[in-house]
Design a protein around this motif. Structure first.
Motif, PDB file in Angstrom:
ATOM      1  N   UNK A  19      39.470  39.172  43.965  1.00  0.00           N
ATOM      2  CA  UNK A  19      39.203  37.880  44.602  1.00  0.00           C
ATOM      3  C   UNK A  19      39.937  36.756  43.862  1.00  0.00           C
ATOM      4  N   UNK A  20      39.813  36.729  42.535  1.00  0.00           N
ATOM      5  CA  UNK A  20      40.470  35.678  41.752  1.00  0.00           C
ATOM      6  C   UNK A  20      41.995  35.805  41.816  1.00  0.00           C
ATOM      7  N   UNK A  21      42.477  37.034  41.913  1.00  0.00           N
ATOM      8  CA  UNK A  21      43.920  37.250  42.003  1.00  0.00           C
ATOM      9  C   UNK A  21      44.495  36.614  43.261  1.00  0.00           C
ATOM     10  N   UNK A  26      46.268  31.778  47.348  1.00  0.00           N
ATOM     11  CA  UNK A  26      45.797  31.059  48.526  1.00  0.00           C
ATOM     12  C   UNK A  26      45.644  29.571  48.231  1.00  0.00           C
ATOM     13  N   UNK A  27      45.164  29.247  47.053  1.00  0.00           N
ATOM     14  CA  UNK A  27      45.039  27.836  46.648  1.00  0.00           C
ATOM     15  C   UNK A  27      46.404  27.163  46.613  1.00  0.00           C
ATOM     16  N   UNK A 121      51.197  34.345  36.013  1.00  0.00           N
ATOM     17  CA  UNK A 121      51.468  35.589  35.276  1.00  0.00           C
ATOM     18  C   UNK A 121      50.178  36.384  35.069  1.00  0.00           C
ATOM     19  N   UNK A 122      49.097  35.690  34.749  1.00  0.00           N
ATOM     20  CA  UNK A 122      47.807  36.367  34.559  1.00  0.00           C
ATOM     21  C   UNK A 122      47.343  37.030  35.864  1.00  0.00           C
ATOM     22  N   UNK A 123      47.563  36.342  36.984  1.00  0.00           N
ATOM     23  CA  UNK A 123      47.154  36.905  38.280  1.00  0.00           C
ATOM     24  C   UNK A 123      47.935  38.178  38.590  1.00  0.00           C
ATOM     25  N   UNK A 124      49.214  38.196  38.242  1.00  0.00           N
ATOM     26  CA  UNK A 124      50.022  39.394  38.481  1.00  0.00           C
ATOM     27  C   UNK A 124      49.531  40.586  37.678  1.00  0.00           C
TER      28      UNK A 124
END
Length: 549
Positions: A19-21, A26-27, A121-124
């Motif tokens: 979800x956070x990824x 989306x934001x 980068x953290x999301x990836x």
């Protein structure tokens, strides 16, 4: 039971991270949708992120490494494109890629960039969850995947270039084709050189100025201000009062456009009245400074980026008699430093017996920068600050010479390398009251100030900065052989030269036609006239360089 609880917990944990990824991306889409008032962007975001989630999740259930790799590549593309859009107002373009060597020029927002890059980068790095075959099939049965794919197809064929993935595909295709186009252009010069020579050679600039100057060969100062659109000068907030005042005291050219972008092409393009393919391509044809030199002038170029080796090497190919710079240890000079150096150079050169032609490019108005000593209003708007700052020091420079009898024969020319890039700062500051049809083409200033002439407004009628060199020489009553694509703006457009109404990025084959009413696409007939001329000129300059060396 314990194993079951662990599986449930692990599944919930995976869903939370997932979800956070995806919410991060989306934001970003929501932000650019709001900033640039383009609702289609949020639709694109929802469609493409959902498709990536479903496709990569299904692949993970088959092959974990493959699924994660596909997920990372697609989200990397989307992330880069949408972050660039957030700051630049459009997706990654070929001109951005070819100007990566000058990336330090947009370092004014480094901290803000990092606030986006680090979470990106953290999301990836967040793992991609499995979507089991049965779960995937349930989506297919309800038609969701089919609807998403149909929507994506419509978006890609809408002609709006609103999809980051589509833009990346087109970009990679252009990068691949770019070198092939260059090779073809270079080869055509081998067989058609004599024909091209006769096509571009002129034995005169023309004489369209009705009243020649009283003094032959006055000293001339030429100021190229980084990225300045005319609307900034005309703005009702009076951002640049000094430039506006000197427009009223000068020969002021209106409805005048930049012919290309960015800086590397803009400077050399105006001094040679031509186009180039690559940023650092050398033009060995006859230049403005060469004609000035041949008419007795000492030509001087002031380097305001003394510690930028790429830019310094670029300036050396202009073939000025002298290149002057500062001992400043910074990469570039602030506008107050640049104008102080220019004023000192004018005063020193004025002692020479030779007339002087002094050129400077000031860097302080570059996009994202705000190291202004002079602020506009409350100082909260960096774009307004940097242009108000440049205006102030231009005014201070002019005060040194305007009412000083010693400099009665000084000509000052004020213009720019190209228009102001339409990034987020420009859009936030000037829209919706001011809009334009192209992010890198706009009306730009050109004024020629001289104490001994009457002020006059001259309508350029949509012609562009290819006309700069012949216009200045016509004003100075200097003639000579040349290969200029443009013609003097004093000609009242009698020459009817279509090429000097065309904005071009040759390596992209991106052309726009300019007029008093604005900017528009070329029709087929216009394209068939313009494209061979620009390609022929590029072929000729490439071959001419080989012959010189």
């Amino acid at each position: 039971a314990a194993n079951e609880r662990r599986c449930i917990w692990r599944g919930a944990e995976d869903l939370t991270f997932t979800f956070f990824k995806y919410i991060f991306f989306l934001v970003l889409f929501l932000q650019v949708t709001y900033m640039y008032k383009k609702p289609i962007l949020i639709l694109v975001g929802l469609v493409e992120l959902t498709l990536i989630l479903l496709a990569s999740g299904y692949l993970v259930s088959i092959n974990k490494i493959l699924g994660y790799l596909i997920n990372c590549i697609l989200l990397l593309i989307i992330g880069i494109e949408i972050i660039v859009y957030r700051f630049a107002g459009n997706y990654v373009s070929l001109i951005m890629v070819t100007n990566l060597e000058s990336i330090q020029g947009i370092s004014g927002k480094t901290i803000l960039y990092l606030l986006y890059i680090i979470p990106f980068i953290l999301a990836l790095c967040i793992p991609t969850p499995k979507i089991e075959g049965r779960f995937y099939k349930s989506f297919s049965k309800c038609g969701l995947v089919c609807v998403l794919l149909l929507t994506e197809f419509i978006i890609w064929n809408s002609g709006e270039n609103s999809s980051p993935i589509e833009n990346s595909i087109l970009l990679f295709r252009n990068i691949y084709a770019r070198q092939a186009r260059y090779n073809k252009i270079a080869q055509s010069g081998n067989s058609d050189f004599e024909m091209l020579d006769s096509m571009f050679y002129k034995d005169t600039i023309g004489n369209y100025v009705s009243s020649p100057l009283q003094k032959k060969n006055p000293d001339v100062v030429l100021i190229f201000t980084e990225g300045l659109s005319q609307n900034i000068i005309d703005d009702e907030r009076n951002i640049m009062p000094n430039v506006r005042m000197y427009e009223d005291k000068s020969l002021n050219f209106t409805n005048y456009y930049n012919h290309t972008a960015a800086t590397y092409r803009g400077l050399i393009g105006q001094l040679y009245s031509g186009h180039q393919y690559n940023n650092n391509d050398e033009n060995t044809l006859i230049s403005l400074q060469k004609i000035m030199h041949d008419n007795g002038y000492q030509t001087t170029l002031i380097n305001t980026e003394p510690n930028n080796q790429d830019f310094t090497n670029y300036l050396k190919i202009f073939d000025f008699d002298r290149i002057v710079t500062s001992n400043n240890t910074n990469t570039w000079l602030r506008d107050d430093e640049a104008y102080a150096l220019l004023a000192n150079e004018v005063k020193e050169c004025y002692e020479n017996s030779k007339p002087d032609f002094i050129v400077i490019y000031t860097f302080g108005t570059h996009a994202t920068f705000d190291e202004s000593k002079v602020k506009y209003g409350d100082g909260k708007n960096g774009l307004l600050n940097r242009f108000a700052n440049a205006d102030y020091y231009f005014g201070e420079f002019m005060k040194n010479f305007e009412n000083n009898d010693k400099y009665n024969d000084l000509v000052v020319v004020f213009t720019t390398d190209h228009c102001t890039y339409e990034d987020e700062d420009f859009i936030r500051t000037f829209e919706p009251s001011y809009t334009r049809e192209d992010y890198f083409c706009d009306q730009i200033p050109l004024l020629i100030w001289y104490n001994k002439i009457e002020a006059q407004e001259i309508n350029a009628e949509g012609r562009n900065s290819l006309c700069f060199a012949p216009t200045l020489l016509d004003f100075l009553d200097i003639d000579g052989d040349n290969y200029f694509l443009g013609d003097s703006l004093f000609s009242n457009n009698d020459v009817n030269n279509l090429i000097d109404k065309v904005y071009a990025i040759p390596d992209e084959e991106r052309y726009r036609i300019t007029s008093e009413s604005g900017i528009s696409e070329l029709d087929e007939a216009e394209f068939n006239i313009v494209n061979p001329i620009i390609k022929g000129y590029l072929s000729y300059t490439i071959k001419a360089k080989e012959i010189v060396y």
